[in-house]
Design an enzyme around this catalytic site. Structure first.
Site, short mmCIF file in Angstrom:
data_model
loop_
_atom_site.label_atom_id
_atom_site.label_comp_id
_atom_site.label_asym_id
_atom_site.label_seq_id
_atom_site.Cartn_x
_atom_site.Cartn_y
_atom_site.Cartn_z
N CYS A 186 0.77 -1.14 -0.02
CA CYS A 186 0.07 -0.09 0.00
C CYS A 186 1.01 1.11 0.11
O CYS A 186 2.13 1.29 0.01
CB CYS A 186 -0.82 0.06 1.14
SG CYS A 186 -0.10 0.05 2.79
N CYS A 238 3.27 1.65 2.90
CA CYS A 238 4.36 0.90 2.75
C CYS A 238 5.52 1.78 2.09
O CYS A 238 6.57 2.05 2.45
CB CYS A 238 4.29 -0.41 2.07
SG CYS A 238 3.20 -1.60 2.61
N ASP A 259 10.58 25.81 -30.91
CA ASP A 259 11.38 25.97 -31.59
C ASP A 259 11.33 25.88 -33.04
O ASP A 259 10.46 25.08 -33.27
CB ASP A 259 12.75 25.36 -30.99
CG ASP A 259 14.01 25.63 -31.73
OD1 ASP A 259 14.35 26.75 -31.90
OD2 ASP A 259 14.83 24.80 -31.74
N ASP A 272 14.86 21.60 -28.57
CA ASP A 272 15.99 20.71 -28.61
C ASP A 272 16.40 20.32 -27.21
O ASP A 272 16.71 21.30 -26.37
CB ASP A 272 17.27 21.38 -29.55
CG ASP A 272 18.48 20.68 -29.53
OD1 ASP A 272 18.88 19.77 -28.55
OD2 ASP A 272 18.99 20.51 -30.78
N ASP A 285 18.71 23.73 -25.87
CA ASP A 285 17.67 24.77 -25.58
C ASP A 285 17.37 24.25 -24.14
O ASP A 285 16.17 24.66 -23.23
CB ASP A 285 16.31 24.52 -26.14
CG ASP A 285 16.38 25.09 -27.77
OD1 ASP A 285 17.12 25.96 -27.68
OD2 ASP A 285 15.61 24.77 -28.34
#
Length: 825
Positions: free
Chosen positions: A116, A119, A522, A718, A722
Site C-alpha cells: 500500500c 509501505c 523552436d 532541442d 535549449d
C-alpha cells in the site's frame, strides 16, 4: 582464471534450473557463468554476479561440496563472500548502479513486500534518514525504487540492510528479477486465496445448520461441536491466508505508523478473538463464517487487483527483455562464433538474420534490409537500412540478412538511454500522487477513530451486534482504492505513451502536459526536419568556393546544431584544414584558429564582432527570401555567406490547427533571421513568432509569459541546446531522434520525431487526468457512503470485504482503459 566475461570455449549447459540457487530459469534469461570449464546457466543477474564472484575468488569448491540447494538468496553465498560485502563490489554494481557525481551513486532497486501507499511512505522515510542517503523515490505501481547516496558515508549493502530491518526486501533491479518477484507474489497469493476459499466453504457447511435449525431442533452439544469444528477450520484461514495482514500491521505498530493493513488486521483479529472466547465459554455468538468469508473476498479482490496492476506495468518492463541472448559474431577471417550479447564490444561485426533482433547499436556494413523500430519509436512502418546507415539495438531486422558493425554496447546504447529515462520518470512522484497518499494516511486515522466511536455507541444500542458492526466499519472503508487511484493510471498512461513513441522522463510531465495552456516551439529541428542543406555560397573575399567550404567544415566540427550539420555536409569529400581552439558559443556560432588566424562562423552579428566591419548588404537580401544565413569571417575580413534551407514537417500544420481550434496560444522562438522564422510561422499557422533570440532570450520570454499572463507553458525544442528555456517551462518536450538521449533534459521525448505523437500525447494526458479524477471521486464517494451505512449496522463484515475488494479492483480496471492508444487527430 575463467570468468563469465570471457568467451566460452565449451558449449553452454542448458539447465532448466539455476545452477547457483536452483530456482526455475525464465525462458527469456541470458545469464551464464563459466564454472569448472562449463558454461552454467543462471536465473537472474544476481545469481550471475554471485557465481562470478565465487569463481573469481577461487571458491568453486563451494559447488562441489554443497549437498542441497539454498533456501534463500542469502544462503546462496558462501560465508567468505558474505564477508566480502558483495553488494558493494564494483563488478556487481555495474549493471544497476551509475555515478551521478564524484562520490554520489544512484541505483535502481525492486522492493518486495510493498502492499500500500503507507509501505512506500515508510520505506522512503526510513531510508532517507540513513546518513549519506541523498534521495529515494519509490513507485507504488511498479515497486521500483531509485536511491541516491554518497559512497563516502554509506554503502549500498547498508541501505539494503536498512530496508530489511523494517520487514521488506530490496534487490538490484533487472527485468527478469522483477518478473520472478511478480510470479512469486501471484503464486503465494493464489495459495492463500485457495486456503481461504476452502476454509470458508467448510465453515459455512457447519454454520448453515445452526442458522436454519428451529427452536429445540439442535442440542447444545451438537451446536458446540459445530463451533469447535468451525474454529479448527478457521485457524489456517486466519494464521496462513490472513497472515500478511497481521505481519504488516504488527510492523506498523512497532514503528508507530499506520498502514492500510492495520484496520483489516484489527477487524479480522477482533472478530476471531471474540469467536474463540465465545467458543471457550459457550457464549451467545461466534463469527467464524463472517471471518472466513471476509478474508476470502478480500484476498480475491487483492489477487485480481495484483493481476491488473502487473498487467499495467508489464509494458514498461518489456524494454528490459528485448535484446537477444546471443549474437552471431564474425571475426576478421570470416569465422562465426555465437557469443552472449553482454560480451560484444565496439568494433565487433555481427550477422543479423531476418526476424532476429539487432543486438547493439551500430552501422550496417553489408546488406540491405528494413528494420522494425516500433518498440523504440512507436513507428509501425519498417525503416529501410543499407550500408552506412545506423541501426538501433532492440529493433528487428525484417527482410534480408545484415552485417552490422557494433558501435555502442551496454549502457551507452539508445535502448539503455530510453530505459534510464523511463526509470527516472517511474521513480519521481508527481504532486497529484503525493496528495493522494497524504489524504489516505489521514483517512486511516479518521477511520480508526470512527470505528472506536461506533463500537462504544453500539454497546448502548445492541451489545450483541457491536463487534461485527465495529469490524464492518474497519474493513469497508480501508482506503486502498484511494492509494491505487493515481499511480496505476499514471503507470498505464506512461506505458501507452511509450508504445506510441512518446517517452515520459519526469513524473510530473503527464499532469503538466494535460494542463498546458500555451505552447511554444523552436524552429530548426522541431517544426522543420533540421536537415539543413547549403543552397548557395556567396564568396565575399575572392577565395575559391571549395576552400571556403573546407574552412567552414573544419570550424563546425564541434557543434551539434542542425545548421552546423548542414555546413559540414557541404564540406563532404573535401580535405579539411586542421583547426585548433574550437569553442562553441551557444546560440551564436563557433570560434577557432585555422592556419594561425582566428575565424568565426555563425550569426552575421557574431562574426561581425570579430570582423569589425558592417554586415554585408547581401545578408539582408538573402534573409528576405526566408533563408537562414551563416557568415564566415576573420579579423578585418568577411570571407563568405552560406545560404541554408530546411523543410517544414508535414504534420506541424495539423498540430497548430488543433491548438488553434482549442484556443490555445502558440508561438515560435528561434535564433534565425526574421524572414526565415516568419515564413515558417505563416506556413504552420503559429500565433506569433520571435526571431533572432538567444537561449537566454527564449528563457526570459517564457518567464514573462508565466509571470505576467499566468500561462502554463509547454516548450517544444532541442533537448540539449535549449536547456535554459526547457528548464523554465512547466513542461518541456524534445525531438528524440537526433539528440543524445542520455543528456536530454526534457520532460517528454518524441522518439519518433513526429509532431503527431505530441498531439496524441496531449489527448492521452487529458484522458489520464480524467481517469484519475474518476478514480478519486469513486474512492471518496464509496468511502463517504459506505462508512455511515456500516456505522448504522446495515453492512455485515463479509459484505464489507466484497465492497472493499471491489472498490480497489474498479479503480485498477478503470485505469487499464488507458491502454487503448488514441488515434492521431
Amino acid at each position: 582464471m575463467n570468468t563469465a566475461s570471457e568467451t566460452a570455449t565449451y558449449a553452454p549447459v542448458e539447465d532448466s534450473d539455476c545452477y547457483h540457487c536452483g530456482l526455475p530459469i525464465p525462458p527469456e534469461t541470458r545469464h551464464y557463468v563459466q564454472v569448472n570449464g562449463q558454461q552454467r546457466r543462471m536465473c537472474c543477474i544476481g545469481c550471475e554476479a554471485v557465481a562470478q564472484s565465487i569463481v573469481e575468488n577461487g571458491l568453486t569448491e563451494y559447488y562441489r561440496h554443497r549437498d542441497a540447494m539454498p533456501e534463500s538468496r542469502r544462503e546462496a553465498m558462501p560465508q567468505e563472500l558474505q564477508e566480502l560485502g558483495l553488494f558493494d563490489h564494483p563488478d556487481f554494481q555495474k549493471s544497476f548502479v551509475r555515478p551521478v557525481g564524484e562520490h554520489e551513486r544512484e541505483a535502481s532497486l525492486i522492493l518486495e513486500g510493498i502492499t500500500c501507499a503507507a509501505c512506500v511512505w515508510l520505506n522512503e522515510q526510513h531510508v532517507a534518514r540513513q546518513a549519506g542517503v541523498k534521495a529515494i523515490d519509490i513507485n507504488y505501481a511498479t515497486r521500483r525504487a531509485r536511491v541516491r547516496w554518497d559512497e563516502r558515508e554509506i554503502k549500498l549493502s547498508d541501505i539494503l540492510a536498512a530496508v530489511q530491518a523494517i520487514g521488506y526486501r530490496a534487490y538490484p533491479y533487472d527485468a527478469e528479477r522483477s518478473e520472478q518477484v511478480a510470479h512469486r507474489e501471484r503464486r503465494s497469493m493464489l495459495w492463500r486465496v485457495f486456503v481461504a476459499g476452502f476454509g470458508m466453504m467448510q465453515v459455512m457447511m457447519y454454520a448453515f445448520p445452526v442458522y436454519v435449525a428451529g427452536e429445540g431442533e439442535m442440542t447444545g452439544d451438537i451446536e458446540l461441536l459445530m463451533r469447535w469444528a468451525s474454529l479448527v477450520l478457521t485457524l489456517p484461514v486466519v494464521f496462513y491466508s490472513a497472515a500478511p495482514f497481521f505481519q504488516r500491521a504488527l510492523r506498523d505498530f512497532k514503528l508507530r505508523r499506520l498502514g492500510m493493513d492495520v484496520p483489516v488486521a484489527l477487524g479480522v483479529g477482533s472478530a476471531f478473538a471474540a469467536s474463540v472466547w465465545a467458543t471457550l465459554i459457550d457464549g451467545p455468538e461466534v463469527y467464524f463464517d463472517s471471518v472466513t468469508m471476509f478474508v476470502f473476498f478480500l484476498l480475491c479482490g487483492r489477487y485480481l487487483e495484483m493481476l491488473a496492476r502487473q498487467k499495467a506495468v508489464r509494458g514498461v518492463e518489456e524494454l528490459g527483455k528485448v535484446l537477444p541472448v546471443f549474437a552471431e559474431r564474425i571475426d576478421a577471417l570470416g569465422a562465426t562464433d555465437k557469443v552472449p550479447v553482454s560480451q560484444l564490444v565496439p568494433g565487433d561485426r555481427v550477422r543479423v538474420r531476418p526476424g532476429e533482433v539487432i543486438p547493439a547499436d551500430g552501422v550496417v556494413a553489408e546488406g540491405e534490409s528494413e528494420a522494425n523500430e516500433a518498440l523504440l519509436t512507436g513507428e509501425s512502418r519498417p525503416v529501410p537500412k543499407r550500408p552506412g546507415l545506423e541501426v538501433t539495438g532492440g529493433s528487428i531486422n525484417v527482410t534480408s540478412p545484415l552485417l552490422v558493425e557494433v558501435r555502442k554496447v551496454g549502457d551507452s546504447t539508445r535502448l539503455a538511454a530510453i530505459r534510464q529515462l523511463m526509470d527516472r520518470a517511474a521513480a519521481e512522484k508527481p504532486r497529484i500522487a503525493t496528495q493522494s497518499d497524504r489524504v489516505a494516511r489521514i483517512f486511516i486515522v479518521a477511520l480508526l477513530v470512527l470505528a472506536a466511536i461506533t463500537y462504544i455507541g453500539w454497546q448502548f444500542i445492541d451489545p450483541d451486534r457491536a463487534l461485527w458492526v465495529f469490524v464492518s466499519v474497519l474493513v469497508v472503508a480501508c482506503p486502498c482504492a484511494l492509494s491505487l487511484a493515481t499511480p496505476t493510471a499514471l503507470t498505464v498512461a506512461t506505458d501507452s505513451l511509450a508504445r506510441m513513441g512518446v517517452l515520459i522522463t519526469r513524473g510530473h510531465a503527464i499532469e503538466a502536459l494535460a494542463g498546458a495552456n500555451r505552447f511554444v516551439f523552436d524552429k530548426t529541428g522541431t517544426l522543420t526536419y533540421g536537415r539543413m542543406q547549403v543552397a548557395g555560397v556567396t564568396v565575399l573575399d575572392g577565395s575559391e568556393e571549395a576552400g571556403v567550404r573546407a574552412l567552414a567544415g573544419a570550424l563546425e566540427q564541434v557543434s551539434e546544431h542542425a545548421v552546423a550539420a548542414g555546413v559540414r555536409l557541404a564540406a563532404e569529400g573535401l580535405v579539411l584544414p586542421p583547426a585548433e581552439g574550437l569553442r562553441a558559443v551557444t546560440g551564436q556560432g563557433v570560434e577557432g584558429q585555422v592556419g594561425g588566424a582566428t575565424l568565426r562562423i555563425g550569426r552575421p552579428s557574431f562574426v561581425g564582432e570579430l570582423a569589425g566591419l558592417p554586415v554585408p548588404a547581401e545578408v539582408a537580401a538573402l534573409e528576405e527570401g526566408g533563408a537562414t544565413v551563416v557568415a564566415l569571417g576573420s579579423a578585418g575580413r568577411w570571407i563568405a555567406l552560406f545560404r541554408l534551407a530546411d523543410v517544414v514537417r508535414e504534420e506541424a500544420q495539423g498540430l497548430f490547427a488543433r491548438l488553434a481550434h482549442e484556443r490555445i496560444p502558440t508561438a515560435i522562438l528561434s535564433g534565425d533571421a526574421p524572414a526565415a522564422v516568419q515564413a515558417v510561422a505563416q506556413r504552420v499557422g503559429a500565433g506569433s513568432a520571435q526571431a533572432g533570440m538567444t537561449p537566454q532570450g527564449k528563457q526570459a520570454w517564457v518567464e514573462v509569459q508565466q509571470r505576467e499572463a499566468g500561462a502554463l507553458v509547454a516548450m517544444v525544442g532541442d533537448g540539449v541546446n535549449d536547456a535554459p528555456v526547457l528548464a523554465q517551462a512547466h513542461v518541456s518536450i524534445a525531438m528524440g531522434g537526433g539528440t543524445d538521449l542520455a543528456r536530454n533534459q526534457a520532460d517528454v521525448v518524441l522518439l519518433s520525431e513526429n509532431l503527431t505523437g505530441l498531439s496524441r500525447a496531449i489527448s492521452l494526458s487529458r484522458r489520464t487526468l480524467s481517469v484519475i479524477r474518476q478514480n478519486l471521486w469513486w474512492s471518496f464517494t464509496y468511502n463517504f457512503t459506505s462508512v455511515p451505512l456500516a456505522m448504522m449496522g446495515l453492512i455485515t463484515p463479509w459484505m464489507a470485504g466484497i465492497g472493499m475488494a471491489a472498490s480497489s479492483l474498479l479503480v485498477v480496471v478503470n485505469a487499464l482503459r488507458l491502454q487503448h492508444v488514441p488515434k492521431p487527430n
